[in-house]
Design an enzyme around this catalytic site. Structure first.
Site, PDB file in Angstrom:
ATOM      1  CG  HIS A 129      -1.900   0.881   1.431  1.00  0.00           C
ATOM      2  ND1 HIS A 129      -1.830   2.243   1.831  1.00  0.00           N
ATOM      3  CD2 HIS A 129      -3.184   0.774   1.218  1.00  0.00           C
ATOM      4  CE1 HIS A 129      -2.787   2.709   1.781  1.00  0.00           C
ATOM      5  NE2 HIS A 129      -3.673   2.003   1.592  1.00  0.00           N
ATOM      6  CG  ASP A 206       0.388  -2.742   6.082  1.00  0.00           C
ATOM      7  OD1 ASP A 206      -0.672  -2.967   6.833  1.00  0.00           O
ATOM      8  OD2 ASP A 206       0.262  -2.008   4.999  1.00  0.00           O
ATOM      9  CE  LYS A 232      -8.003  -0.512   5.645  1.00  0.00           C
ATOM     10  NZ  LYS A 232      -6.800  -0.448   4.959  1.00  0.00           N
ATOM     11  CB  CYS A 370      -3.521   3.073  -1.587  1.00  0.00           C
ATOM     12  SG  CYS A 370      -4.757   4.314  -1.211  1.00  0.00           S
TER      13      CYS A 370
END
Ligand SMILES: *Cc1c(COP(=O)(O)O)cnc(C)c1O
Length: 412
Positions: A129, A206, A232, A370
């Site tokens: 990302h 991540d 999320k 992204c």
């Protein structure tokens, strides 16, 4: 075909926990398939927020009055809940941030600026990302480090042999996504971490997508840093977590300066607070931190493995159904995926697909997600992406397929 999983979770019952789902969009019942961007919030989380503001809103830590104590206790209880969610060894290793992006920037700007210098190599991957690319580019520009990138194969999997070739004694940092937000690929992060440690590099994972789908154990992974966003995983926006190993966090300089992160301030010298407060300058996002505990409890109540199995069912079904559409190509066919499916269609721009699906009440994401370098890798400008959460159903996948047939009819 009924699977065992659908019998475990009562999806219709679960849907009643999510008031936002109960609406029509453009005259059709809403189908929300944009969960990888942010998922919806169940009533217990919404109630935790209103309970905080209605009952005990106060600034934390320094207050001695009743409400301040209550707010502080709830805030710190969330930290313990996150500690147990990640199986972190120490509660001080849990730093509250504003999200994944904020956590990565914190590490790049503190660990990076203190410990990485000219010629040091930082490894990321093609499927990152932008929030796991740009902070490292900024650091490289400032400090003269060199960015190296693990390539991705045609299925959307990292090429580990190429990763091994990139590793050397010059490698000082590896920052890789656990689960790709645009392809759904689950990366073999344990192997990635072990290989990095083999050359003495420090690792950040991540976990923005992994956190709501996979069981997490930062001690078993032996990762140095792990970041994710609450929004999320059925929690509020503007709140995230940075996990870091205590000895590394201790050695890092603070990020933002201000209240809360200090022990003592004089104009001659300021001494910094202990972990985790050293990294939590200013009034934090108290309400959202408090509500995260509720979101974690909500997921635990359903059972993370049940959620994952249901989403996997939907992924399989959607993959079968979408594969039957002529001229549709699925981007990302990794062996291990979460419930994310991305595709392109011959002769149709993804933006048109998104608009026509929206007219039918179906929310998907279109574009580069992204991940522009990843799109370039596949020679495309973007995809249409459907991403699943616990409340989605096979009927909704059928609606998507019907919707896509309509897109083809209109556009071709
Ligand atoms: C969403 C996402 C991010 C960024 O998270 P924010 O909440 O916007 O900070 C980073 N990485 C991945 C894989 C994501 O899905």
């Amino acid at each position: 075909m009924q699977s065992a999983i659908e019998n475990t979770l009562d999806i219709e019952q679960i849907r009643r926990d999510f008031p936002v789902l109960d609406q029509t969009v453009n005259g059709r019942p809403l189908v929300y398939f944009d969960n990888a961007a942010t998922n919806q919030k169940p009533l217990p989380v919404i109630h935790a927020l209103t309970r905080y503001y209605e009952g005990y809103n106060a600034n934390i830590h320094r207050g001695i009055h009743h409400l301040a104590e209550q707010a502080t206790a709830a805030f710190e209880a969330s930290r313990r809940a996150v500690q147990s969610f990640l199986n972190a060894k120490h509660w001080e290793e849990i730093i509250f941030t504003y999200g994944t992006t904020d956590g990565i920037n914190l590490v790049a700007q503190t660990y990076g600026r203190r410990f990485l210098g000219k010629g040091d190599e930082i490894i990321i991957s093609t499927m990152e990302h932008h929030s796991n690319i740009v902070p490292w580019q900024m650091l490289c520009e400032e400090r003269g480090c060199i960015l190296k990138v693990i390539p991705v194969d045609d299925n959307g999997e990292l090429i580990l042999e190429e990763y091994e070739k990139l590793l050397s004694e010059r490698t000082k940092f590896v920052s890789v996504v656990h689960v790709s937000n645009s392809l759904g690929t689950i990366n073999p992060v344990k192997t990635i971490i072990d290989l990095a440690h083999g050359v003495g590099a420090v690792v950040l994972i991540d976990g923005a997508q992994a956190s709501s789908h996979l069981e997490l154990d930062v001690q078993a992974l032996d990762t140095d840093f792990y970041v994710f966003s609450a929004h999320k995983l059925y929690g509020p926006t503007g709140m995230g977590v940075l996990y870091g190993k205590k000895e590394i966090l201790d050695a890092m300089p603070p990020y933002r300066g201000g209240g809360e992160m200090i022990k003592e301030v004089t104009f001659e010298k300021t001494t910094y607070n202990d972990l985790p407060y050293k990294f939590e300058a200013g009034t934090p996002n108290i309400a959202d931190v408090v509500a995260v505990k509720t979101a974690l409890e909500y997921m635990a109540g359903l059972g993370k493995e049940n959620i994952a199995a249901h989403e996997h069912d939907l992924l399989q079904y959607a993959t079968e159904q979408l594969s039957e559409l002529e001229g549709l190509r699925i981007i990302g066919q990794a062996k291990h995926k979460i419930g994310v499916i991305s595709w392109v269609m011959d002769g149709i721009h993804h933006q048109d697909t998104g608009v026509i699906l929206d007219q039918q009440g179906i929310a998907v994401r279109t574009g580069h997600h992204c991940c522009q370098p990843l799109m370039q890798r596949f020679g495309i400008t973007g995809t249409t992406r459907a991403s699943f959460a616990v409340y989605n159903t096979k009927d909704e996948v059928d609606r998507l397929v019907t919707g896509l047939r309509r897109v083809q009819k209109m556009m071709l």
